[in-house]
Design a protein around this motif. Structure first.
Motif, PDB file in Angstrom:
ATOM      1  N   ALA A   1       0.779  -1.229   0.067  1.00 41.20           N
ATOM      2  CA  ALA A   1      -0.335  -0.097   0.066  1.00 41.20           C
ATOM      3  C   ALA A   1       0.984   1.223   0.077  1.00 41.20           C
ATOM      4  O   ALA A   1       0.596   2.048  -0.820  1.00 41.20           O
ATOM      5  CB  ALA A   1      -1.012  -0.044   1.231  1.00 41.20           C
ATOM      6  N   VAL A   2       1.947   1.108   0.777  1.00 42.74           N
ATOM      7  CA  VAL A   2       2.738   2.340   0.738  1.00 42.74           C
ATOM      8  C   VAL A   2       3.562   2.717  -0.751  1.00 42.74           C
ATOM      9  O   VAL A   2       3.674   3.682  -0.985  1.00 42.74           O
ATOM     10  CB  VAL A   2       4.058   2.329   1.880  1.00 42.74           C
ATOM     11  N   VAL A   3       3.966   1.702  -1.221  1.00 41.16           N
ATOM     12  CA  VAL A   3       4.307   1.838  -2.454  1.00 41.16           C
ATOM     13  C   VAL A   3       3.410   2.293  -3.533  1.00 41.16           C
ATOM     14  O   VAL A   3       3.707   2.971  -4.240  1.00 41.16           O
ATOM     15  CB  VAL A   3       4.994   0.070  -3.038  1.00 41.16           C
ATOM     16  N   ALA A   4       2.169   1.775  -3.262  1.00 42.28           N
ATOM     17  CA  ALA A   4       1.241   2.311  -4.360  1.00 42.28           C
ATOM     18  C   ALA A   4       0.686   3.704  -4.117  1.00 42.28           C
ATOM     19  O   ALA A   4       0.581   4.463  -4.938  1.00 42.28           O
ATOM     20  CB  ALA A   4      -0.167   1.497  -4.330  1.00 42.28           C
ATOM     21  N   LEU A   5       0.827   4.099  -2.835  1.00 42.64           N
ATOM     22  CA  LEU A   5       0.395   5.433  -2.532  1.00 42.64           C
ATOM     23  C   LEU A   5       1.590   6.312  -2.893  1.00 42.64           C
ATOM     24  O   LEU A   5       1.166   7.412  -3.479  1.00 42.64           O
ATOM     25  CB  LEU A   5       0.109   5.623  -1.112  1.00 42.64           C
ATOM     26  N   VAL A   6       2.897   6.049  -2.885  1.00 44.16           N
ATOM     27  CA  VAL A   6       3.718   6.986  -3.139  1.00 44.16           C
ATOM     28  C   VAL A   6       3.815   7.153  -4.597  1.00 44.16           C
ATOM     29  O   VAL A   6       3.865   8.355  -5.035  1.00 44.16           O
ATOM     30  CB  VAL A   6       5.204   6.518  -2.714  1.00 44.16           C
ATOM     31  N   ASN A   7       3.652   6.069  -5.163  1.00 48.13           N
ATOM     32  CA  ASN A   7       3.424   5.829  -6.627  1.00 48.13           C
ATOM     33  C   ASN A   7       2.228   6.876  -7.171  1.00 48.13           C
ATOM     34  O   ASN A   7       2.473   7.732  -8.161  1.00 48.13           O
ATOM     35  CB  ASN A   7       3.494   4.694  -7.440  1.00 48.13           C
TER      36      ASN A   7
END
Length: 126
Positions: A52-58
């Protein structure tokens, strides 16, 4: 029917707090012990917070930080293993990994909450 499964998986990955709560409730029914249920929920949903953090940063910043996050994770694990070696002179990797996994849960939970708040702020005001 397959669409419902895809939407459910998308919901769980993008909102891992729901998955943590569900795993906690199921674990509470199985173990009937609060701390076992908490530890089980942490162990099973940490990977969802990382995704989720990778997706939100992206999504928020438009760039991928996957490599940077991977380097940070490896660095944290290295620090924990060296600390175990310095303290106990013998490294038990299962204990080191358990500590690493719990630290990752706390770190990525905080990052997830911060990124959600930043995303809400940016969507409202910009």
């Amino acid at each position: 029917m397959p669409d419902i499964i895809i939407y459910f998986i998308g919901l769980i990955v993008t909102v891992p707090i729901i998955a943590t709560w569900i795993v906690y409730l199921i674990s509470m029914k199985i173990y009937r012990h609060k701390w076992k249920a908490v530890h089980n929920a942490v162990n099973w949903t940490t990977i969802l917070y990382i995704i989720a953090v990778v997706a939100l940063v992206n999504e928020i910043f438009g760039i991928s930080f996957f490599g940077t996050i991977l380097v940070i994770l490896i660095s944290i694990y290295t620090i924990i293993v060296v600390a175990h070696w310095k303290i106990y002179t013998e490294v038990i990797f299962t204990k080191a990994f358990k500590m690493f996994w719990r630290i990752c849960f706390l770190l990525f939970l905080m990052l997830y909450i911060c990124l959600v708040l930043i995303g809400i702020y940016l969507r409202i005001f910009y």
